[in-house]
Design an enzyme around this catalytic site. Structure first.
Site, short mmCIF file in Angstrom:
data_model
loop_
_atom_site.label_atom_id
_atom_site.label_comp_id
_atom_site.label_asym_id
_atom_site.label_seq_id
_atom_site.Cartn_x
_atom_site.Cartn_y
_atom_site.Cartn_z
N ASN A 9 -10.17 0.96 3.60
CA ASN A 9 -9.15 -0.06 3.32
C ASN A 9 -8.49 -0.44 4.64
O ASN A 9 -7.67 0.30 5.16
CB ASN A 9 -8.12 0.54 2.33
CG ASN A 9 -6.98 -0.41 2.03
OD1 ASN A 9 -7.02 -1.58 2.41
ND2 ASN A 9 -5.96 0.10 1.35
N TRP A 10 -8.88 -1.59 5.16
CA TRP A 10 -8.35 -2.02 6.48
C TRP A 10 -6.91 -2.51 6.37
O TRP A 10 -6.27 -2.76 7.39
CB TRP A 10 -9.22 -3.14 7.05
CG TRP A 10 -10.55 -2.71 7.60
CD1 TRP A 10 -11.09 -1.46 7.56
CD2 TRP A 10 -11.51 -3.55 8.26
NE1 TRP A 10 -12.33 -1.46 8.16
CE2 TRP A 10 -12.62 -2.73 8.60
CE3 TRP A 10 -11.56 -4.90 8.60
CZ2 TRP A 10 -13.75 -3.23 9.27
CZ3 TRP A 10 -12.68 -5.40 9.26
CH2 TRP A 10 -13.75 -4.57 9.59
N LYS A 11 -6.42 -2.71 5.16
CA LYS A 11 -5.07 -3.26 4.95
C LYS A 11 -4.92 -4.56 5.76
O LYS A 11 -5.88 -5.31 5.83
CB LYS A 11 -4.00 -2.21 5.29
CG LYS A 11 -4.27 -0.90 4.53
CD LYS A 11 -3.15 0.07 4.55
CE LYS A 11 -3.54 1.32 3.76
NZ LYS A 11 -2.48 2.29 3.66
N HIS A 94 -2.94 -1.08 -5.51
CA HIS A 94 -2.58 -0.19 -4.39
C HIS A 94 -1.06 -0.03 -4.35
O HIS A 94 -0.32 -0.98 -4.60
CB HIS A 94 -3.11 -0.76 -3.07
CG HIS A 94 -3.00 0.22 -1.95
ND1 HIS A 94 -1.82 0.43 -1.29
CD2 HIS A 94 -3.90 1.07 -1.42
CE1 HIS A 94 -2.01 1.38 -0.38
NE2 HIS A 94 -3.27 1.77 -0.44
N GLU A 96 1.01 -0.02 -2.04
CA GLU A 96 1.76 -0.95 -1.18
C GLU A 96 2.02 -2.27 -1.90
O GLU A 96 3.05 -2.91 -1.68
CB GLU A 96 1.00 -1.15 0.15
CG GLU A 96 1.13 0.09 1.03
CD GLU A 96 -0.04 0.36 1.95
OE1 GLU A 96 -0.88 -0.53 2.15
OE2 GLU A 96 -0.12 1.49 2.47
N GLU A 166 -3.92 8.33 -5.36
CA GLU A 166 -3.32 8.24 -4.04
C GLU A 166 -1.83 8.55 -4.12
O GLU A 166 -1.01 7.66 -4.40
CB GLU A 166 -3.48 6.82 -3.49
CG GLU A 166 -4.90 6.40 -3.25
CD GLU A 166 -4.97 5.36 -2.14
OE1 GLU A 166 -5.52 5.66 -1.08
OE2 GLU A 166 -4.44 4.26 -2.33
N GLY A 172 -0.63 7.40 4.76
CA GLY A 172 -0.16 7.08 6.12
C GLY A 172 0.80 8.10 6.71
O GLY A 172 1.38 7.85 7.76
N SER A 212 -4.09 10.01 3.86
CA SER A 212 -4.26 10.81 5.08
C SER A 212 -5.59 11.57 5.14
O SER A 212 -5.63 12.71 5.62
CB SER A 212 -3.07 11.76 5.27
OG SER A 212 -1.89 11.02 5.48
N GLY A 233 -7.50 4.78 4.80
CA GLY A 233 -6.74 3.69 5.41
C GLY A 233 -6.83 3.76 6.92
O GLY A 233 -7.81 3.31 7.53
N GLY A 234 -5.83 4.38 7.55
CA GLY A 234 -5.69 4.42 9.01
C GLY A 234 -6.98 4.74 9.77
O GLY A 234 -7.34 4.02 10.72
P1 PGA Z 1 -4.20 6.39 4.81
O1 PGA Z 1 -4.16 5.23 3.68
O2 PGA Z 1 -5.63 6.88 4.87
O3 PGA Z 1 -3.80 5.69 6.07
O4 PGA Z 1 -3.26 7.44 4.39
C1 PGA Z 1 -4.83 5.38 2.47
C2 PGA Z 1 -4.60 4.19 1.59
O5 PGA Z 1 -3.49 3.62 1.59
O6 PGA Z 1 -5.49 3.75 0.86
#
Ligand code: PGA
Length: 249
Positions: A9-11, A94, A96, A166, A172, A212, A233-234
């Protein structure tokens, strides 16, 4: 052999097309030989088409969708548009989006249903906040998100959904959930699916962990935690580290 699913997930990154192309190319040239994993890259909408031209073993996913087919919905993206761009997956709900855009369980449910109709696999995200966890409400919160998200979804369709647990406090933060704790939740998700559908269906669905995940801890979620994959994500923005993660499963 069932492949482990790794969703990147590149966000809202990177900040231009050139960088997106470089990131994708770096990952794609190495991952074309990886057999144990199925990798899905979910870039921001504007980059979908550049990646679509170069798909190999890597699949394409979107980070969101709208439930209507077309019409006066300014700023929204339909599932037909995503399909046309080669998307096989779409992230829905998600945290966010729930947090910053007030996306509700009802909206999540509509999006999941719309994706299923278009034969795009929904990656249904849910998870508890730190406050929910501290107050001992994790299971109640997850039960509600799952039941609302799955409203009026029939047995034959639920199997196509990819469930992504999640926990918000792990996203994050660099502090992932422990694989043991995540496994308790995985079993709880299966219990809810068994109650709502059946045990065979609960045994068939794919459940992922996200929050994470990195190249050192990924194996623990797949092996100890028995998850069928991870949402990243990250680390998905750092090609070397992401390739290491995929190779370490
Ligand atoms: P993260 O994000 O790996 O940076 O914790 C995961 C996500 O939000 O899908």
């Amino acid at each position: 052999m069932k492949k482990t699913l790794i969703i990147a997930n590149w966000k809202m990154n990177p900040s231009n097309t050139t960088q997106a192309k470089v990131l994708f190319d770096e990952v794609a040239k190495v991952l074309k030989d990886v057999k144990k994993a199925k990798v899905v890259i979910c870039p921001p909408f504007p980059y979908l088409s550049i990646i679509n031209n170069q798909l190999s073993l890597i699949k394409l996913g979107a980070q969101d969708c709208f439930w209507e087919e077309s019409g006066s919905f300014t700023g929204e993206i339909s599932l037909s548009m995503l399909k046309d761009l080669g998307c096989k997956y779409v992230i829905i709900g998600h945290s966010e989006r729930r947090q910053f855009l007030n996306e509700t369980d009802r909206m999540v449910n509509k999006k999941i249903k719309a994706a299923l109709i278009k034969n795009i696999r929904p990656i249904f995200c849910f998870g508890e906040s730190k406050k929910d966890k501290d107050q001992g409400k994790t299971q109640n919160v997850l039960k509600k998100q799952l039941e609302n998200g799955l409203r009026k979804i029939i047995k034959s369709d639920v199997k196509k959904i990819i469930f992504a647990y999640e926990p918000l406090w792990a996203i994050g933060s660099g502090k992932p959930c422990s694989p043991e704790e995540a496994n308790v939740i995985r079993l709880f998700i299966k219990k809810i699916i068994t109650q709502k559908y059946s045990r065979p269906i609960a045994n068939e669905i794919k459940i992922l962990y996200g929050g994470s995940v990195n190249s050192s801890n990924v194996k623990s979620f797949i092996q100890q935690g028995s998850f069928q994959g991870v949402l990243v994500g990250g680390v998905s923005l750092k090609p070397k580290e992401f390739i290491k993660l995929v190779k370490n499963i």
